[in-house]
Design an enzyme around this catalytic site. Structure first.
Site, PDB file in Angstrom:
ATOM      1  N   GLU A  15       0.075  -1.162   5.716  1.00 42.95           N
ATOM      2  CA  GLU A  15       1.134  -0.717   6.630  1.00 42.95           C
ATOM      3  C   GLU A  15       0.999   0.770   6.918  1.00 42.95           C
ATOM      4  O   GLU A  15       1.244   1.222   8.043  1.00 42.95           O
ATOM      5  CB  GLU A  15       2.500  -1.024   6.018  1.00 42.95           C
ATOM      6  CG  GLU A  15       3.682  -0.835   6.968  1.00 42.95           C
ATOM      7  CD  GLU A  15       4.313   0.538   6.905  1.00 42.95           C
ATOM      8  OE1 GLU A  15       5.254   0.792   7.678  1.00 42.95           O
ATOM      9  OE2 GLU A  15       3.864   1.386   6.092  1.00 42.95           O
ATOM     10  N   GLU A  16       0.598   1.532   5.898  1.00 43.34           N
ATOM     11  CA  GLU A  16       0.548   2.986   6.047  1.00 43.34           C
ATOM     12  C   GLU A  16      -0.560   3.452   6.997  1.00 43.34           C
ATOM     13  O   GLU A  16      -0.544   4.597   7.440  1.00 43.34           O
ATOM     14  CB  GLU A  16       0.371   3.657   4.679  1.00 43.34           C
ATOM     15  CG  GLU A  16       1.526   3.450   3.726  1.00 43.34           C
ATOM     16  CD  GLU A  16       2.786   4.186   4.127  1.00 43.34           C
ATOM     17  OE1 GLU A  16       2.786   4.812   5.204  1.00 43.34           O
ATOM     18  OE2 GLU A  16       3.774   4.130   3.390  1.00 43.34           O
ATOM     19  N   ASP A  75       0.830  -1.208   0.000  1.00 43.73           N
ATOM     20  CA  ASP A  75       0.000   0.000   0.000  1.00 43.73           C
ATOM     21  C   ASP A  75       0.861   1.254   0.000  1.00 43.73           C
ATOM     22  O   ASP A  75       2.035   1.248   0.386  1.00 43.73           O
ATOM     23  CB  ASP A  75      -0.948   0.013   1.199  1.00 43.73           C
ATOM     24  CG  ASP A  75      -0.244   0.121   2.543  1.00 43.73           C
ATOM     25  OD1 ASP A  75       0.739  -0.620   2.746  1.00 43.73           O
ATOM     26  OD2 ASP A  75      -0.687   0.928   3.385  1.00 43.73           O
TER      27      ASP A  75
END
Length: 415
Positions: free
Chosen positions: A180-181, A85
């Site tokens: 993850e972001e 992502d």
């Protein structure tokens, strides 16, 4: 790898054109279905190079195995991990990557928005890139080097290992994660399925760096319940939730405790989202510090500021909810020195000066370390991430591929 034709850049140029932004407001896993578009590409490419068990699960995670080819039976299983992502901060749709070949040190003006200029004065690491090939976006989007550079580098290293059986290594597991972001990159990882002993995220910045210490991180959500009434008859009655939220924000210090006023080992209290109306408002914060005690100190401070503000609004109330996000990986890595030592040796074998760093952020490795997979962060060459000025160099990406291969060899040799 002197005669190897690297594939990382070609892969990267394809991957960045797939929009994979995650969404912090979503409650689904993954937070956006479009992340799976790239994950499906990765599975097919892995199958094409002979990684027979590559799979995409329902949560958007890609798992794959490069089988061991050593006679040694005691080599730990190593995992290499990157996230697919990109940041919600800047659009990742319609990315047009540009390679600025043999860069001569001049300002890089991005063609679709000439106000977007990459200068050495603003990006000191560029001073090491003279003569290299710099990849940027066109000025209206982020590039996606965070973390598609890491994805491409792992994929290229997998290609190299699958086509060079003379390079001895133990079993290697590959993991590509979503979200993850937005702090949820490991939320649905199946650690038993992963089956690795140690890991490395490929999600760092400058050439030759290894990050073995991160922020510890919490999220705070404050829900303010005001007193709502018709504005024409509001005197002495209305307590506007938006104004209460604004008062809380205004109470925070202007010269400390914020990302824009801190560096090195200083933590911060950072508002990230506000929504609501006069009746109810929700404020989201991220809290960062290198120690858990520092986190609690900052959360206590924020709670006290909220209480002070609410004292002026006797009819209103608030909920203060803290959510753990991740913790400083160094607490785990210090108990497993070989994980860091072997990576530093792999970096040196690539002809680089190895440098250990702390990172004012976190990676999937932060949480994986506390889930039983000690996992420092190796450079991917990404710079100016989360912005339209994001860049990466071709040569740095190729060095990252070399380091990944070296890591696999060092573990085999030292086992």
């Amino acid at each position: 790898m002197q005669n190897y034709q690297f594939t990382a850049v070609d892969r990267f140029l394809r991957y960045v054109q797939v929009d994979t932004q995650s969404d912090p407001q979503s409650t689904t896993n993954p937070s956006t279905e479009k992340q799976k578009d790239l994950s499906r590409m990765l599975v097919q490419e892995l199958l094409d190079i002979g990684v027979a068990d590559a799979e995409l699960d329902e949560w958007g995670y890609v798992y794959a195995t490069i089988p061991a080819n050593t006679d040694k039976t005691n080599v730990p299983v190593i995992c290499f991990c990157s996230h697919v992502d990109t940041s919600p901060d800047v659009t990742g749709a319609g990315v047009k990557p540009i390679i600025h070949r043999n860069w001569n040190g001049s300002d890089i003006i991005l063609p679709d928005d000439s106000a977007q200029v990459i200068r050495i004065a603003d990006h000191p690491d560029l001073s090491h890139q003279l003569g290299n090939d710099i990849i940027t976006a066109s000025g209206t989007t982020l590039l996606g080097a965070d973390n598609k550079a890491g994805v491409a580098e792992i994929m290229d290293a997998a290609h190299y290992l699958m086509t060079h059986p003379d390079v001895k290594h133990g079993q290697i597991r590959l993991l590509f994660t979503p979200d993850e972001e937005v702090g949820r990159g490991t939320e649905k990882v199946d650690m038993q399925k992963l089956g690795a002993h140690f890991g490395y995220t490929i999600d760092g910045e400058a050439l030759g760096t290894l990050e073995d210490e991160t922020f510890s991180a919490d999220g705070v959500s404050i829900t303010i319940q005001g007193v709502s009434t018709h504005p024409g008859f509001a005197k002495g009655k209305l307590e506007n939730a938006l104004k209460i939220a604004a008062d809380l924000l205004a109470s925070l210090p202007k010269d400390t405790l914020s990302p824009e006023t801190t560096d090195e080992k200083e933590g911060f209290v950072h508002p990230t989202h506000l929504e609501g109306n006069q009746d109810k408002a929700v404020l989201d914060f991220i809290i960062r510090d290198f120690s858990e005690a520092g986190l609690h100190e900052k959360e206590t401070y924020l709670q006290s500021q909220l209480n002070n503000v609410l004292a002026r609004y006797p009819g209103s109330s608030a909920q203060f909810v803290v959510r753990e996000q991740y913790r400083n990986m160094k607490e785990v890595l210090d108990h497993h020195p070989a994980v860091v030592d072997n990576a530093l040796e792999a970096i040196r074998r690539a002809g680089l000066s190895a440098e250990q760093r702390s990172i004012r952020g976190g990676t999937d490795g932060s949480r994986l370390s506390f889930m039983g997979l000690p996992c420092p962060n190796i450079f991917a060459g990404e710079h100016a991430f989360h912005s339209r000025l994001e860049w990466v160099s071709v040569q740095d990406m190729q060095k990252a591929v070399e380091v990944i291969v070296n890591v696999a060899q060092v573990w085999e040799e030292r086992s």
